[in-house]
Motif scaffolding. Structure first.
Motif, PDB file in Angstrom:
ATOM      1  N   LEU A   7       0.822  -1.197   0.000  1.00 46.41           N
ATOM      2  CA  LEU A   7       0.000   0.000   0.000  1.00 46.41           C
ATOM      3  C   LEU A   7       0.862   1.255   0.000  1.00 46.41           C
ATOM      4  O   LEU A   7       0.616   2.191  -0.765  1.00 46.41           O
ATOM      5  CB  LEU A   7      -0.934  -0.008   1.215  1.00 46.41           C
ATOM      6  N   SER A   8       1.895   1.277   0.838  1.00 46.96           N
ATOM      7  CA  SER A   8       2.775   2.440   0.912  1.00 46.96           C
ATOM      8  C   SER A   8       3.506   2.665  -0.404  1.00 46.96           C
ATOM      9  O   SER A   8       3.635   3.806  -0.863  1.00 46.96           O
ATOM     10  CB  SER A   8       3.792   2.257   2.032  1.00 46.96           C
ATOM     11  N   ARG A   9       3.964   1.592  -1.007  1.00 46.42           N
ATOM     12  CA  ARG A   9       4.677   1.722  -2.288  1.00 46.42           C
ATOM     13  C   ARG A   9       3.761   2.259  -3.380  1.00 46.42           C
ATOM     14  O   ARG A   9       4.126   3.166  -4.119  1.00 46.42           O
ATOM     15  CB  ARG A   9       5.246   0.362  -2.708  1.00 46.42           C
ATOM     16  N   ASN A  10       2.560   1.706  -3.477  1.00 43.46           N
ATOM     17  CA  ASN A  10       1.640   2.159  -4.513  1.00 43.46           C
ATOM     18  C   ASN A  10       1.217   3.607  -4.294  1.00 43.46           C
ATOM     19  O   ASN A  10       1.092   4.372  -5.249  1.00 43.46           O
ATOM     20  CB  ASN A  10       0.412   1.256  -4.567  1.00 43.46           C
ATOM     21  N   LEU A  11       0.987   3.982  -3.046  1.00 41.65           N
ATOM     22  CA  LEU A  11       0.635   5.374  -2.761  1.00 41.65           C
ATOM     23  C   LEU A  11       1.775   6.314  -3.126  1.00 41.65           C
ATOM     24  O   LEU A  11       1.555   7.373  -3.716  1.00 41.65           O
ATOM     25  CB  LEU A  11       0.282   5.541  -1.282  1.00 41.65           C
ATOM     26  N   THR A  12       2.985   5.933  -2.766  1.00 40.88           N
ATOM     27  CA  THR A  12       4.137   6.781  -3.051  1.00 40.88           C
ATOM     28  C   THR A  12       4.348   6.942  -4.550  1.00 40.88           C
ATOM     29  O   THR A  12       4.591   8.055  -5.031  1.00 40.88           O
ATOM     30  CB  THR A  12       5.406   6.189  -2.409  1.00 40.88           C
ATOM     31  N   LEU A  13       4.238   5.843  -5.288  1.00 43.03           N
ATOM     32  CA  LEU A  13       4.414   5.941  -6.744  1.00 43.03           C
ATOM     33  C   LEU A  13       3.321   6.790  -7.377  1.00 43.03           C
ATOM     34  O   LEU A  13       3.579   7.531  -8.328  1.00 43.03           O
ATOM     35  CB  LEU A  13       4.427   4.541  -7.359  1.00 43.03           C
ATOM     36  N   GLY A  14       2.104   6.687  -6.855  1.00 45.05           N
ATOM     37  CA  GLY A  14       1.020   7.492  -7.402  1.00 45.05           C
ATOM     38  C   GLY A  14       1.144   8.961  -7.050  1.00 45.05           C
ATOM     39  O   GLY A  14       0.915   9.844  -7.889  1.00 45.05           O
ATOM     40  N   LEU A  15       1.514   9.247  -5.819  1.00 42.06           N
ATOM     41  CA  LEU A  15       1.633  10.641  -5.383  1.00 42.06           C
ATOM     42  C   LEU A  15       2.839  11.336  -5.993  1.00 42.06           C
ATOM     43  O   LEU A  15       2.833  12.550  -6.165  1.00 42.06           O
ATOM     44  CB  LEU A  15       1.719  10.706  -3.852  1.00 42.06           C
ATOM     45  N   LYS A  16       3.869  10.552  -6.321  1.00 41.40           N
ATOM     46  CA  LYS A  16       5.073  11.134  -6.902  1.00 41.40           C
ATOM     47  C   LYS A  16       4.802  11.764  -8.265  1.00 41.40           C
ATOM     48  O   LYS A  16       5.483  12.701  -8.664  1.00 41.40           O
ATOM     49  CB  LYS A  16       6.138  10.041  -7.026  1.00 41.40           C
ATOM     50  N   ARG A  17       3.755  11.276  -8.945  1.00 40.67           N
ATOM     51  CA  ARG A  17       3.436  11.792 -10.275  1.00 40.67           C
ATOM     52  C   ARG A  17       2.387  12.905 -10.254  1.00 40.67           C
ATOM     53  O   ARG A  17       1.960  13.360 -11.313  1.00 40.67           O
ATOM     54  CB  ARG A  17       2.950  10.658 -11.160  1.00 40.67           C
ATOM     55  N   MET A  18       1.969  13.332  -9.081  1.00 35.86           N
ATOM     56  CA  MET A  18       0.955  14.383  -8.992  1.00 35.86           C
ATOM     57  C   MET A  18       1.554  15.731  -9.387  1.00 35.86           C
ATOM     58  O   MET A  18       2.759  15.964  -9.268  1.00 35.86           O
ATOM     59  CB  MET A  18       0.390  14.455  -7.570  1.00 35.86           C
ATOM     60  N   ALA A  43      -0.259  10.270   2.206  1.00 36.22           N
ATOM     61  CA  ALA A  43      -0.271   8.811   2.285  1.00 36.22           C
ATOM     62  C   ALA A  43      -0.739   8.304   3.646  1.00 36.22           C
ATOM     63  O   ALA A  43      -1.103   7.136   3.772  1.00 36.22           O
ATOM     64  CB  ALA A  43       1.122   8.265   1.983  1.00 36.22           C
ATOM     65  N   VAL A  44      -0.744   9.144   4.652  1.00 38.58           N
ATOM     66  CA  VAL A  44      -1.095   8.707   6.000  1.00 38.58           C
ATOM     67  C   VAL A  44      -2.563   8.275   6.087  1.00 38.58           C
ATOM     68  O   VAL A  44      -2.882   7.288   6.740  1.00 38.58           O
ATOM     69  CB  VAL A  44      -0.773   9.815   7.026  1.00 38.58           C
ATOM     70  N   GLY A  45      -3.462   8.978   5.435  1.00 38.59           N
ATOM     71  CA  GLY A  45      -4.892   8.669   5.505  1.00 38.59           C
ATOM     72  C   GLY A  45      -5.238   7.251   5.078  1.00 38.59           C
ATOM     73  O   GLY A  45      -5.869   6.509   5.849  1.00 38.59           O
ATOM     74  N   PRO A  46      -4.865   6.828   3.877  1.00 37.54           N
ATOM     75  CA  PRO A  46      -5.167   5.456   3.461  1.00 37.54           C
ATOM     76  C   PRO A  46      -4.497   4.392   4.333  1.00 37.54           C
ATOM     77  O   PRO A  46      -5.055   3.318   4.538  1.00 37.54           O
ATOM     78  CB  PRO A  46      -4.638   5.389   2.025  1.00 37.54           C
ATOM     79  N   ILE A  47      -3.322   4.686   4.869  1.00 40.24           N
ATOM     80  CA  ILE A  47      -2.651   3.713   5.738  1.00 40.24           C
ATOM     81  C   ILE A  47      -3.425   3.567   7.043  1.00 40.24           C
ATOM     82  O   ILE A  47      -3.573   2.453   7.568  1.00 40.24           O
ATOM     83  CB  ILE A  47      -1.187   4.131   5.976  1.00 40.24           C
ATOM     84  N   ILE A  48      -3.947   4.665   7.581  1.00 47.07           N
ATOM     85  CA  ILE A  48      -4.761   4.597   8.798  1.00 47.07           C
ATOM     86  C   ILE A  48      -6.044   3.813   8.541  1.00 47.07           C
ATOM     87  O   ILE A  48      -6.477   3.010   9.371  1.00 47.07           O
ATOM     88  CB  ILE A  48      -5.055   6.012   9.328  1.00 47.07           C
ATOM     89  N   VAL A  49      -6.660   4.027   7.396  1.00 50.60           N
ATOM     90  CA  VAL A  49      -7.876   3.287   7.055  1.00 50.60           C
ATOM     91  C   VAL A  49      -7.585   1.796   6.966  1.00 50.60           C
ATOM     92  O   VAL A  49      -8.344   0.969   7.486  1.00 50.60           O
ATOM     93  CB  VAL A  49      -8.477   3.811   5.729  1.00 50.60           C
ATOM     94  N   GLN A  50      -6.472   1.425   6.331  1.00 51.83           N
ATOM     95  CA  GLN A  50      -6.112   0.006   6.222  1.00 51.83           C
ATOM     96  C   GLN A  50      -5.868  -0.604   7.595  1.00 51.83           C
ATOM     97  O   GLN A  50      -6.277  -1.729   7.864  1.00 51.83           O
ATOM     98  CB  GLN A  50      -4.874  -0.161   5.337  1.00 51.83           C
ATOM     99  N   SER A  51      -5.206   0.136   8.484  1.00 56.37           N
ATOM    100  CA  SER A  51      -4.946  -0.408   9.818  1.00 56.37           C
ATOM    101  C   SER A  51      -6.236  -0.547  10.621  1.00 56.37           C
ATOM    102  O   SER A  51      -6.385  -1.491  11.407  1.00 56.37           O
ATOM    103  CB  SER A  51      -3.947   0.466  10.573  1.00 56.37           C
ATOM    104  N   THR A  52      -7.194   0.338  10.415  1.00 55.18           N
ATOM    105  CA  THR A  52      -8.484   0.226  11.087  1.00 55.18           C
ATOM    106  C   THR A  52      -9.242  -1.009  10.612  1.00 55.18           C
ATOM    107  O   THR A  52      -9.829  -1.737  11.416  1.00 55.18           O
ATOM    108  CB  THR A  52      -9.323   1.486  10.834  1.00 55.18           C
ATOM    109  N   LEU A  53      -9.222  -1.257   9.323  1.00 54.44           N
ATOM    110  CA  LEU A  53      -9.887  -2.444   8.785  1.00 54.44           C
ATOM    111  C   LEU A  53      -9.201  -3.721   9.250  1.00 54.44           C
ATOM    112  O   LEU A  53      -9.860  -4.733   9.521  1.00 54.44           O
ATOM    113  CB  LEU A  53      -9.912  -2.385   7.255  1.00 54.44           C
ATOM    114  N   THR A  54      -7.880  -3.695   9.369  1.00 56.57           N
ATOM    115  CA  THR A  54      -7.139  -4.858   9.828  1.00 56.57           C
ATOM    116  C   THR A  54      -7.438  -5.147  11.301  1.00 56.57           C
ATOM    117  O   THR A  54      -7.468  -6.316  11.710  1.00 56.57           O
ATOM    118  CB  THR A  54      -5.634  -4.648   9.618  1.00 56.57           C
ATOM    119  N   ALA A  55      -7.658  -4.101  12.094  1.00 53.77           N
ATOM    120  CA  ALA A  55      -7.947  -4.299  13.520  1.00 53.77           C
ATOM    121  C   ALA A  55      -9.222  -5.119  13.709  1.00 53.77           C
ATOM    122  O   ALA A  55      -9.281  -5.981  14.596  1.00 53.77           O
ATOM    123  CB  ALA A  55      -8.076  -2.950  14.218  1.00 53.77           C
TER     124      ALA A  55
END
Length: 81
Positions: A7-18, A43-55
């Motif tokens: 998730l972090s890698r995909n977010l970073t690659l996507g945000l890098k092209r903004m 990138a923090v927002g989607p990572i927090i959402v993923q951690s909430t779903l994992t909990a």
């Protein structure tokens, strides 16, 4: 961990092209400043959402194991349960 790494890698690659990252590069900002102020903050927002779903999944797995008798056992007090 692989979920968060992917998730972090995909977010970073996507945000890098903004466009705002390209504009920051054109202004001559350092890579550290771009990463902290533009990429990490977005990138923090989607990572927090993923951690909430994992909990929720972790709680469900612990409850399932406890139902089967394989969960956390109550502590022994003075050798007597």
């Amino acid at each position: 961990m692989p979920v968060y790494a992917r998730l972090s890698r995909n977010l970073t690659l996507g945000l890098k092209r903004m466009e705002y990252v390209e504009a920051a590069q054109a202004l001559g900002l350092s890579w550290y400043r771009i990463v902290v102020h533009y990429i990490l903050r977005n990138a923090v927002g989607p990572i927090i959402v993923q951690s909430t779903l994992t909990a929720g999944t972790v709680i469900l797995a612990a409850a399932s194991l406890s139902f089967l008798g394989l969960g956390v056992q109550p502590p022994m007090l003075n050798g007597v349960q």
